[in-house]
Design a protein around this motif. Structure first.
Motif, mmCIF file in Angstrom:
data_model
loop_
_atom_site.group_PDB
_atom_site.id
_atom_site.type_symbol
_atom_site.label_atom_id
_atom_site.label_comp_id
_atom_site.label_asym_id
_atom_site.label_seq_id
_atom_site.Cartn_x
_atom_site.Cartn_y
_atom_site.Cartn_z
ATOM 1 N N MET A 1 0.844 -1.194 0.000
ATOM 2 C CA MET A 1 0.000 0.000 0.000
ATOM 3 C C MET A 1 0.878 1.241 0.000
ATOM 4 S SD MET A 1 -2.753 1.295 2.860
ATOM 5 C CE MET A 1 -4.109 0.310 2.274
ATOM 6 N N ARG A 2 0.544 2.170 -0.856
ATOM 7 C CA ARG A 2 1.270 3.436 -0.891
ATOM 8 C C ARG A 2 0.436 4.489 -0.168
ATOM 9 N NH1 ARG A 2 3.719 5.595 -6.297
ATOM 10 N NH2 ARG A 2 4.911 6.739 -4.745
ATOM 11 N N VAL A 3 1.069 5.190 0.750
ATOM 12 C CA VAL A 3 0.373 6.267 1.445
ATOM 13 C C VAL A 3 0.992 7.626 1.135
ATOM 14 C CG1 VAL A 3 -0.450 4.797 3.298
ATOM 15 C CG2 VAL A 3 1.759 5.931 3.534
ATOM 16 N N LEU A 4 2.159 7.622 0.457
ATOM 17 C CA LEU A 4 2.812 8.872 0.089
ATOM 18 C C LEU A 4 3.313 8.806 -1.346
ATOM 19 C CD1 LEU A 4 5.158 9.552 3.169
ATOM 20 C CD2 LEU A 4 2.984 10.691 2.694
ATOM 21 N N ARG A 5 3.188 9.888 -2.070
ATOM 22 C CA ARG A 5 3.883 10.030 -3.347
ATOM 23 C C ARG A 5 3.972 11.505 -3.692
ATOM 24 N NH1 ARG A 5 1.275 11.511 -8.075
ATOM 25 N NH2 ARG A 5 -0.905 10.889 -8.413
ATOM 26 N N PHE A 6 4.905 11.827 -4.581
ATOM 27 C CA PHE A 6 5.036 13.199 -5.031
ATOM 28 C C PHE A 6 3.993 13.499 -6.105
ATOM 29 C CE2 PHE A 6 9.333 12.574 -3.344
ATOM 30 C CZ PHE A 6 9.461 13.728 -2.593
ATOM 31 N N GLY A 7 3.593 14.738 -6.186
ATOM 32 C CA GLY A 7 2.778 15.198 -7.284
ATOM 33 C C GLY A 7 3.676 15.639 -8.428
ATOM 34 N N PRO A 8 3.121 16.266 -9.458
ATOM 35 C CA PRO A 8 3.952 16.755 -10.561
ATOM 36 C C PRO A 8 4.722 18.008 -10.141
ATOM 37 C CG PRO A 8 1.700 17.491 -10.842
ATOM 38 C CD PRO A 8 1.693 16.575 -9.646
ATOM 39 N N SER A 9 5.830 18.268 -10.824
ATOM 40 C CA SER A 9 6.493 19.562 -10.695
ATOM 41 C C SER A 9 5.716 20.570 -11.528
ATOM 42 C CB SER A 9 7.940 19.474 -11.201
ATOM 43 O OG SER A 9 8.679 18.548 -10.443
ATOM 44 N N ILE A 10 5.636 21.801 -11.040
ATOM 45 C CA ILE A 10 4.891 22.846 -11.747
ATOM 46 C C ILE A 10 5.826 24.018 -12.022
ATOM 47 C CG2 ILE A 10 2.973 24.484 -11.605
ATOM 48 C CD1 ILE A 10 1.477 22.420 -9.953
ATOM 49 N N ILE A 11 5.926 24.379 -13.309
ATOM 50 C CA ILE A 11 6.855 25.415 -13.755
ATOM 51 C C ILE A 11 6.107 26.489 -14.532
ATOM 52 C CG2 ILE A 11 8.838 25.897 -15.266
ATOM 53 C CD1 ILE A 11 9.811 23.061 -14.678
ATOM 54 N N PHE A 12 6.378 27.741 -14.222
ATOM 55 C CA PHE A 12 5.863 28.880 -14.974
ATOM 56 C C PHE A 12 7.005 29.453 -15.821
ATOM 57 C CE2 PHE A 12 2.835 28.516 -11.603
ATOM 58 C CZ PHE A 12 1.644 29.065 -12.068
ATOM 59 N N LEU A 13 6.779 29.600 -17.118
ATOM 60 C CA LEU A 13 7.732 30.248 -18.006
ATOM 61 C C LEU A 13 7.209 31.646 -18.321
ATOM 62 C CD1 LEU A 13 8.505 27.332 -20.528
ATOM 63 C CD2 LEU A 13 9.695 27.899 -18.390
ATOM 64 N N ARG A 14 7.919 32.684 -17.872
ATOM 65 C CA ARG A 14 7.521 34.071 -18.113
ATOM 66 C C ARG A 14 8.196 34.553 -19.402
ATOM 67 N NH1 ARG A 14 3.646 33.839 -14.174
ATOM 68 N NH2 ARG A 14 4.535 33.761 -12.064
ATOM 69 N N THR A 15 7.409 35.049 -20.328
ATOM 70 C CA THR A 15 7.976 35.456 -21.606
ATOM 71 C C THR A 15 7.117 36.516 -22.284
ATOM 72 O OG1 THR A 15 8.617 34.670 -23.813
ATOM 73 C CG2 THR A 15 6.794 33.534 -22.741
ATOM 74 N N SER A 16 7.761 37.333 -23.066
ATOM 75 C CA SER A 16 7.036 38.295 -23.914
ATOM 76 C C SER A 16 6.812 37.707 -25.309
ATOM 77 C CB SER A 16 7.819 39.608 -24.019
ATOM 78 O OG SER A 16 9.137 39.367 -24.497
ATOM 79 N N HIS A 17 7.219 36.454 -25.494
ATOM 80 C CA HIS A 17 7.054 35.762 -26.788
ATOM 81 C C HIS A 17 6.267 34.463 -26.554
ATOM 82 C CE1 HIS A 17 10.119 38.494 -28.472
ATOM 83 N NE2 HIS A 17 10.796 38.272 -27.358
ATOM 84 N N GLU A 18 5.055 34.606 -26.057
ATOM 85 C CA GLU A 18 4.270 33.426 -25.658
ATOM 86 C C GLU A 18 4.043 32.444 -26.800
ATOM 87 O OE1 GLU A 18 0.866 34.108 -22.940
ATOM 88 O OE2 GLU A 18 1.413 36.222 -23.145
ATOM 89 N N ASP A 19 3.644 32.942 -27.952
ATOM 90 C CA ASP A 19 3.349 32.052 -29.074
ATOM 91 C C ASP A 19 4.580 31.265 -29.501
ATOM 92 O OD1 ASP A 19 0.740 32.883 -29.063
ATOM 93 O OD2 ASP A 19 0.984 34.341 -30.689
ATOM 94 N N ALA A 20 5.744 31.929 -29.527
ATOM 95 C CA ALA A 20 6.982 31.261 -29.932
ATOM 96 C C ALA A 20 7.369 30.174 -28.929
ATOM 97 C CB ALA A 20 8.106 32.283 -30.074
ATOM 98 N N VAL A 21 7.210 30.468 -27.642
ATOM 99 C CA VAL A 21 7.563 29.492 -26.609
ATOM 100 C C VAL A 21 6.612 28.297 -26.657
ATOM 101 C CG1 VAL A 21 7.713 29.098 -24.120
ATOM 102 C CG2 VAL A 21 8.683 31.176 -25.114
ATOM 103 N N ARG A 22 5.322 28.569 -26.832
ATOM 104 C CA ARG A 22 4.353 27.475 -26.929
ATOM 105 C C ARG A 22 4.674 26.574 -28.124
ATOM 106 N NH1 ARG A 22 0.622 31.621 -25.121
ATOM 107 N NH2 ARG A 22 -0.240 31.005 -23.072
ATOM 108 N N SER A 23 4.983 27.188 -29.248
ATOM 109 C CA SER A 23 5.315 26.419 -30.444
ATOM 110 C C SER A 23 6.566 25.570 -30.225
ATOM 111 C CB SER A 23 5.517 27.370 -31.634
ATOM 112 O OG SER A 23 5.881 26.648 -32.786
ATOM 113 N N ALA A 24 7.560 26.152 -29.558
ATOM 114 C CA ALA A 24 8.798 25.419 -29.294
ATOM 115 C C ALA A 24 8.557 24.233 -28.359
ATOM 116 C CB ALA A 24 9.833 26.366 -28.702
ATOM 117 N N LEU A 25 7.724 24.425 -27.331
ATOM 118 C CA LEU A 25 7.414 23.321 -26.411
ATOM 119 C C LEU A 25 6.720 22.177 -27.146
ATOM 120 C CD1 LEU A 25 6.185 25.270 -23.242
ATOM 121 C CD2 LEU A 25 8.365 24.093 -23.541
ATOM 122 N N ARG A 26 5.833 22.518 -28.078
ATOM 123 C CA ARG A 26 5.176 21.467 -28.874
ATOM 124 C C ARG A 26 6.209 20.671 -29.663
ATOM 125 N NH1 ARG A 26 1.667 26.009 -30.053
ATOM 126 N NH2 ARG A 26 -0.256 25.847 -28.798
#
Length: 324
Positions: A1-26
């Motif tokens: 039985m597991r009673v502990l586990r980590f959740g996901p890591s959560i990262i915010f990328l701050r940018t003035s080029h949102e569309d370019a960054v989104r495209s690159a991540l894809r």
């Protein structure tokens, strides 16, 4: 039985080029943006949820869309840096530790807050107020190997301490915390018998169900003898299970392993304090076959897909070899 586990890591990328960054991540990770709650719900331990936001935003309130990347945060960040994406600032959220408790959520939150010097709040507020070096412990009733979304986390404790320090303490303290919340733990004995002595397959089936459904802690196992009639001795494989589930619930679920259609694959008996739980105590069923069918339907509704697939493979093999 597991009673502990980590959740996901959560990262915010701050940018003035949102569309370019989104495209690159894809392109880099081969993923598309999906609703934030869906990304968190589908994430597994150590995977990464990435938000792309405007450069000037300082809040860590998640936007409506996110990328779910099936890699650990260091891998994600190294590929972002090495790809030289136009990111002005990176914000890493508090580390989330999920803890499963069967009941008494409010009492569990209070115990954790007192023990580790934290503040009780809902999970969204905890993420909003927490910083990169903080730790969030979220409580859920769901088994930890199942998808867990924000709606499944019934409360959280924000602890302004490094997660490695908190996790080391929590991993040692978890059994004591659970004992305080659930003092009525039960020790049950499970015995499995197969007339054809195909114990390897039958024990594997039993273990898969116990582990995938998180039915409890196996605290002992090995061979034993049973005496169904005077002077008749048969070998059985025996498990001792420490559980917070009702013994009748465990017996019902395991009944779904005894038959494949009308072919008996094995016998599984459940004992509490030396007393056997009879199938007639599990409800108003006209026969063992009707009970086994209902139990199997319940199993397949709750087991993960890979376990169901493996279980069916073993069932087919045992059914072909069965003499009954």
């Amino acid at each position: 039985m597991r009673v502990l586990r980590f959740g996901p890591s959560i990262i915010f990328l701050r940018t003035s080029h949102e569309d370019a960054v989104r495209s690159a991540l894809r392109d880099i990770f081969g993923v598309e943006e999906i609703p934030t709650d869906e990304a968190i719900r589908k994430s597994n331990e150590f995977e990464t949820v990435v938000f792309v936001t405007e450069e000037w935003k300082k809040e860590t309130i998640p936007p409506k869309q996110a990328f779910l990347v099936r890699h650990h945060a260091p891998v994600v960040l190294s590929r972002i840096i090495n790809s030289k994406l136009p990111v002005e600032k990176v914000h890493v959220e508090s580390t989330l530790i999920l803890m499963r408790v069967p009941d008494k959520i409010e009492e569990g939150l209070r115990l954790i807050a007192e023990k580790y010097g934290g503040e009780i709040m809902d999970i969204r507020t905890a993420f909003d107020e927490g910083e990169a070096g903080d730790t969030i412990i979220g409580l859920t009733r769901k088994k930890l190997n199942s998808p867990i979304g924000p709606e499944d986390i019934e409360g959280a404790v924000l602890i302004r301490r490094d997660f490695l320090e908190v996790y080391r303490e929590l991993s040692l303290d978890a059994p004591l915390l659970l004992l305080k919340l659930m003092p009525e733990w039960k020790e049950i004995t499970i015995k499995i018998y197969d007339t054809s002595k195909r114990y390897e397959e039958n024990v594997e089936r039993l273990m898969m169900v116990i582990e995938d459904l998180d039915l409890g802690f196996i605290v002992g196992e090995g061979w034993d003898w049973d005496y169904p009639r005077p002077l008749m001795r048969i070998p059985v494989y025996k498990l001792k299970l420490l559980t917070w589930e009702k013994p009748e619930r465990v017996k019902f679920l395991l009944k779904g392993l005894e038959y494949h259609g009308y072919k008996r694959l094995c016998d599984i008996d459940v004992f509490v304090e030396g007393k056997k739980i009879h199938w007639t105590a599990l409800g108003k069923y006209d026969s063992k076959f009707e009970l086994a069918k209902a139990a199997r339907e319940e199993l397949e509704k709750n087991l993960s897909e890979d376990v169901i697939e493996r279980l069916r493979e073993l069932d087919e093999k045992l059914a072909l070899e069965s003499k009954d």
